[in-house]
Scaffold this motif. Structure first.
Motif, PDB file in Angstrom:
ATOM      1  N   ILE A 118       0.862  -1.066   0.019  1.00 10.33           N
ATOM      2  CA  ILE A 118       0.157  -0.009   0.208  1.00 10.33           C
ATOM      3  C   ILE A 118       1.077   1.126  -0.021  1.00 10.33           C
ATOM      4  O   ILE A 118       1.755   1.249   0.741  1.00 10.33           O
ATOM      5  CB  ILE A 118      -0.825   0.029   1.384  1.00 10.33           C
ATOM      6  N   GLU A 150     -12.660  -4.018   5.532  1.00 11.70           N
ATOM      7  CA  GLU A 150     -13.290  -3.872   4.046  1.00 11.70           C
ATOM      8  C   GLU A 150     -14.568  -3.485   4.259  1.00 11.70           C
ATOM      9  O   GLU A 150     -15.382  -3.892   5.310  1.00 11.70           O
ATOM     10  CB  GLU A 150     -13.148  -5.070   3.293  1.00 11.70           C
ATOM     11  N   ARG A 165      -6.716 -11.671  10.979  1.00  8.62           N
ATOM     12  CA  ARG A 165      -5.572 -12.533  10.750  1.00  8.62           C
ATOM     13  C   ARG A 165      -4.753 -12.994  11.993  1.00  8.62           C
ATOM     14  O   ARG A 165      -3.546 -13.088  12.075  1.00  8.62           O
ATOM     15  CB  ARG A 165      -4.558 -11.648   9.715  1.00  8.62           C
ATOM     16  N   ASP A 197      -6.239  -5.708  11.501  1.00 11.49           N
ATOM     17  CA  ASP A 197      -5.173  -5.820  10.768  1.00 11.49           C
ATOM     18  C   ASP A 197      -5.676  -4.954   9.232  1.00 11.49           C
ATOM     19  O   ASP A 197      -4.962  -4.091   8.523  1.00 11.49           O
ATOM     20  CB  ASP A 197      -4.587  -7.028  10.093  1.00 11.49           C
ATOM     21  N   ARG A 198      -6.818  -5.056   9.049  1.00 15.24           N
ATOM     22  CA  ARG A 198      -7.573  -4.510   7.672  1.00 15.24           C
ATOM     23  C   ARG A 198      -9.095  -4.458   7.804  1.00 15.24           C
ATOM     24  O   ARG A 198      -9.622  -5.343   8.549  1.00 15.24           O
ATOM     25  CB  ARG A 198      -7.398  -5.364   6.641  1.00 15.24           C
ATOM     26  N   ALA A 227     -11.172  -0.080   1.326  1.00 10.72           N
ATOM     27  CA  ALA A 227     -10.501  -0.815   2.366  1.00 10.72           C
ATOM     28  C   ALA A 227      -9.743   0.093   2.932  1.00 10.72           C
ATOM     29  O   ALA A 227      -9.439   1.213   2.574  1.00 10.72           O
ATOM     30  CB  ALA A 227     -10.036  -2.050   1.546  1.00 10.72           C
ATOM     31  N   PHE A 228      -9.255  -0.403   4.294  1.00 11.65           N
ATOM     32  CA  PHE A 228      -8.251   0.419   5.230  1.00 11.65           C
ATOM     33  C   PHE A 228      -7.089  -0.776   5.702  1.00 11.65           C
ATOM     34  O   PHE A 228      -7.539  -1.594   6.195  1.00 11.65           O
ATOM     35  CB  PHE A 228      -8.925   0.887   6.375  1.00 11.65           C
ATOM     36  N   ASN A 229      -5.936  -0.315   5.263  1.00 13.49           N
ATOM     37  CA  ASN A 229      -4.947  -1.221   5.605  1.00 13.49           C
ATOM     38  C   ASN A 229      -4.500  -0.908   7.034  1.00 13.49           C
ATOM     39  O   ASN A 229      -5.021   0.163   7.679  1.00 13.49           O
ATOM     40  CB  ASN A 229      -3.930  -1.049   4.521  1.00 13.49           C
ATOM     41  N   ALA A 230      -3.252  -1.446   7.590  1.00  6.46           N
ATOM     42  CA  ALA A 230      -2.915  -1.469   9.097  1.00  6.46           C
ATOM     43  C   ALA A 230      -2.518  -0.048   9.325  1.00  6.46           C
ATOM     44  O   ALA A 230      -2.791   0.461  10.227  1.00  6.46           O
ATOM     45  CB  ALA A 230      -1.623  -2.387   9.230  1.00  6.46           C
ATOM     46  N   GLN A 259      -3.421   2.818   7.619  1.00  6.06           N
ATOM     47  CA  GLN A 259      -4.611   3.757   7.522  1.00  6.06           C
ATOM     48  C   GLN A 259      -5.204   3.640   8.994  1.00  6.06           C
ATOM     49  O   GLN A 259      -5.601   4.357   9.627  1.00  6.06           O
ATOM     50  CB  GLN A 259      -5.380   3.499   6.263  1.00  6.06           C
ATOM     51  N   LEU A 260      -5.276   2.310   9.343  1.00 10.05           N
ATOM     52  CA  LEU A 260      -6.163   2.201  10.588  1.00 10.05           C
ATOM     53  C   LEU A 260      -5.152   2.687  11.900  1.00 10.05           C
ATOM     54  O   LEU A 260      -5.918   3.396  12.625  1.00 10.05           O
ATOM     55  CB  LEU A 260      -6.293   0.659  11.062  1.00 10.05           C
TER      56      LEU A 260
END
Length: 797
Positions: A113, A240, A264, A237-238, A162-165, A167-168
């Motif tokens: 990302i 959606e 995960r 972790d992600r 979606a938001f990755n780690a 971004q979170l």
């Protein structure tokens, strides 16, 4: 742990089973979970042979670097195409994939990302020393969101994100709803910070499905505003998000959309050796401190993972005062195992979540003739959830090219009442067992069909309700469903999607002290859902998607049979046994443009719902005349009645991201939703978010981000007669993040929310209070939190 003691007490109390049988239930549950782990970790000879079946000398090794400064990149996903084994680069950017038949010259896909995706053909002579440079992309391009499209074709038919780690981490907060609030089409319904839950396009509660790793979580978060999502944000972790009807894939309760949390806990991608990460978080407005750690040890064929998360937050504060009884404490831990071979990938995990939090529910107490005082809140909610999740994916190499399976088994105990009650005075106790599973068969193209999916869902739920204020019966629910999701390529740039779902649900109420066995009720519902979509990609930059869908939601036992005081929500709830299934028809349309310097998405939607279930506040005098079963323990309770009406929800969202020069970015988000009753009564639906807009300006480089966001919410005065309106407000937020150390293994994020300490009310907050002069009729909204400094640190190794 406190949960085990309470749980064993619960198992040995009421119910038809003997004490021995009920006490053995948790022992069997834990034994099954441990056996699942041991069965894979200590496999028999046949499984050991399968794990070692691939030749160990077919290896592709290499390193991934940043194209600007040639620094190594950690966390890059390296995958053999198509849909082969994958690995992550380590802290030095190195990766290793085994069993790939390197002599055939494999193709590898590299994704991270914030960087442009790259595919590389590896020649046999370079298989031991591959070097790949990735180019940074300041404007995020689109990625496949499997929650919305199980075929993973890359074509979209409705709005999703979606938001990755990383971004979170920038969005980090106390709850899921708090984190997602302000994203396109996403708001938050809150009863204090801890139970804040997402709202999608005005849909929440039972019309919005929150999943963990694709399956239902087994808690009761959706049934009332005082119920929380049972997973800490630091364990996510992600995420959606599917905005719009998703009943085709997920059944009842997905009418408004889906939020899928990927935790995960069982590793999916790993590198040999020890890896992991640690995070710390602190916030000022509620003196919150949190920490999380994860360790993964992997070999070529399997990996073990462990996680521990703890959070402690005191009462929050507004610009004017403290928010009483808004504290929260969370402990979450997990242990997982992942396994992979040439054609198989799977895993199992055990997780435990313990969350105690206060609910800021104010009340009015009469102390004399026409003299009233505001009663301080003392309600506490205590939730414990134990979960076992499994997943498996087999590649068959035949026309039925892939078989995937996932399951979730949970036991949840939720108590509501005053802190530390004796068992005889516990107000409300809800014990829920749930088993949810999905089997999907992925087929190769056949005739005019492209790759498609045939799937099956199973849901089993057992819920028992007890306590001196058990205001609704329990339930036993079984659901079986079959569905299909197919795509038809009409040309290289036009695709048609079609799918259908047939679902049958069997429901029976479960008695308790207020609802005797002779009043038990049984019901069966057969529902049909379908969707028809079209995706057009005129060129590489543009994408247009549209979908028409039929969806459904069955009424809950609570909505039908609630009959008394709900302490956690501080109201009397009255059900309606005649409620029927909600049937909705929705239309979604989006237009998307994505280049290296711009990303734009415009989306519009309309939903027409028959027998929409809503709440109406009753007059207090009329409420007192109703002979409901569970009487309140306070004066002047609010009284709400579930009822059905036809409804319409319409709205739009827009998001634009621009890159100026090399590092400057500007972003705009606008969303609006309008909800109305249809038919004889024409008035707004309750709790509809106001028109909102936000503007963001940031400077982003390889080493970090510095930015500011202005968020504005317009006044919401389109409300039904029994709902309080809210004034508009504008907030200023600042953020900064810095990547440090070799391969950017350290990340520090600082965010200042509500910089100007503005006093405002959020229309979706259900916290109410009674200011001077105190009176049951002088109700007002509570202010939202004031200035908050949030600091987060993450270290990956």
């Amino acid at each position: 742990m406190r949960f085990i003691g309470m749980f064993l007490d619960r198992l040995t109390t009421d119910g038809g089973a003997s004490a021995t049988a009920r006490s053995a239930r948790i022992a069997r549950f834990l034994a099954m979970a441990l056996a699942a782990l041991m069965a894979v970790a200590l496999a028999p000879d046949t499984l050991q042979a399968a794990l070692q079946s691939a030749p160990s000398d077919d290896v592709v090794r290499g390193v991934v670097v940043n194209s600007d400064d040639r620094e190594p990149l950690a966390g890059v996903r390296v995958q053999l195409l198509p849909e082969g084994p994958a690995a992550l680069t380590d802290a030095e950017g190195r990766f290793e994939l085994r069993g790939l038949s390197a002599a055939e010259g494999p193709s590898l896909r590299f994704t991270l990302i914030g960087y442009r995706e790259r595919t590389v053909e590896v020649s046999p002579e370079d298989a031991e020393s591959v070097e790949v440079a990735l180019v940074r992309s300041a404007v995020m391009l689109d990625e496949v969101i499997a929650t919305a499209t199980p075929t993973r074709s890359g074509a979209s038919y409705q709005a999703a994100q979606a938001f990755n780690a990383e971004q979170l981490q920038r969005l980090s907060g106390t709850s899921l709803g708090e984190m997602l609030d302000g994203q396109p089409g996403l708001a938050s319904r809150s009863f204090g910070a801890a139970p804040a839950r997402p709202v999608i396009r005005g849909f929440d509660g039972e019309r919005l499905l929150v999943l963990q790793n694709g399956e239902r979580m087994g808690d009761i978060q959706e049934t009332a505003p005082d119920h929380a999502v049972t997973l800490d944000p630091m364990a996510m972790d992600r995420i959606e998000v599917v905005r719009g009807p998703a009943s085709l894939l997920y059944g009842s309760s997905a009418m408004g959309g889906v939020v899928n949390i990927l935790s995960r806990d069982s590793p999916e991608v790993w590198s040999p050796g020890l890896s992991g990460g640690f995070s710390l978080q602190g916030a000022s407005q509620n003196e919150m401190g949190a920490g999380s750690g994860r360790l993964v040890y992997g070999t070529d064929r399997w990996a073990l993972s462990s996680r521990l998360t703890y959070r402690d937050a005191s009462d929050g504060s507004t610009p004017a005062q403290t928010i009483p009884n808004s504290y929260s404490r969370t402990l979450s831990t997990a242990l997982g195992l992942g396994v992979r071979t040439d054609r198989f990938e799977g895993g199992v995990s055990i997780s435990y979540h313990d969350n105690d939090y206060g609910v800021p529910e104010f009340a009015v107490e009469q102390v004399g003739d026409d003299e009233f005082v505001e009663e301080e809140p003392d309600m506490e909610v205590r939730i414990d959830r134990l979960n076992v999740s499994t997943r498996a994916r087999w590649e068959t190499g035949r026309w039925l090219e892939e078989v995937s399976f996932r399951s979730s088994i949970s036991e949840s105990l939720q108590e509501e009442g005053e802190p530390d009650p004796i068992p005889e005075e516990l107000e409300l106790e809800i014990f829920t067992q749930m088993a949810s599973s999905t089997l999907m068969l992925h087929h190769r193209p056949a005739g005019f069909l492209d790759r498609g999916v045939l799937g099956f869902n199973h849901l089993l739920k057992n819920q028992e309700v007890d306590g001196i204020e058990a205001y609704h019966p329990g339930e036993r629910l079984t659901s079986l469903a079959a569905f299909t999701f197919q795509e038809v390529p009409l040309s290289d740039r036009v695709r048609l999607q079609a799918g259908g779902r047939l679902e049958n649900e069997w429901l029976r109420t479960v008695e308790n002290r207020f609802f005797p066995p002779e009043e038990s009720f049984e019901d069966t519902e057969l529902n049909v859902a379908w969707s028809l979509g079209l995706n057009v990609q005129p060129d590489e930059a543009w994408e247009i998607g549209t979908q028409v869908a039929r969806n459904h939601r069955n009424p809950t036992v609570l909505e039908r049979y609630a009959d008394g005081w709900h302490a956690g929500a501080t109201r009397v709830e009255l059900g309606d046994p005649t409620l029927q299934a909600e049937i909705g028809h929705g239309v979604d349309l989006f237009v998307r443009r994505a280049t290296e310097r711009t990303r734009m998405e415009l989306a519009a939607f309309g939903n027409w719902i028959d027998d929409y279930i809503a709440l109406e506040t009753l007059d207090r005098v009329a409420c007192n005349d109703i002979d409901y079963r569970v009487r309140p323990d306070r004066d002047f309770p609010n009284c709400v009645q579930f009822f059905a009406t036809d409804a319409r929800m319409m709205g739009a969202e827009a998001q634009v991201d621009l890159l100026f020069g090399r590092h400057m970015q500007a972003g705009l988000v606008v969303d609006v939703v309008r909800g109305d009753r249809r038919g004889d009564v024409s008035e707004p639906l309750p709790f509809i978010p106001p028109f909102r807009t936000s503007v963001r300006l940031a400077r982003e480089t390889e080493s970090g981000i510095l930015g500011a966001t202005v968020r504005h919410a317009r006044a919401q005065d389109r409300v039904p007669g029994d709902e309080l309106s809210t004034a508009g407000h504008t907030l200023l937020n600042l953020e900064a993040s810095r990547r440090l150390g070799p391969a950017a293994r350290h990340l520090v994020t600082i965010r200042v929310d509500n910089v100007l300490d503005t006093r405002y009310q959020d229309h979706l907050s259900v916290v109410r209070r009674f200011p001077e002069p105190v009176s049951p009729d002088n109700e007002s909204r509570f202010d939202m939190p004031g200035r908050n400094i949030n600091v987060t640190y993450r270290w990956l190794f």
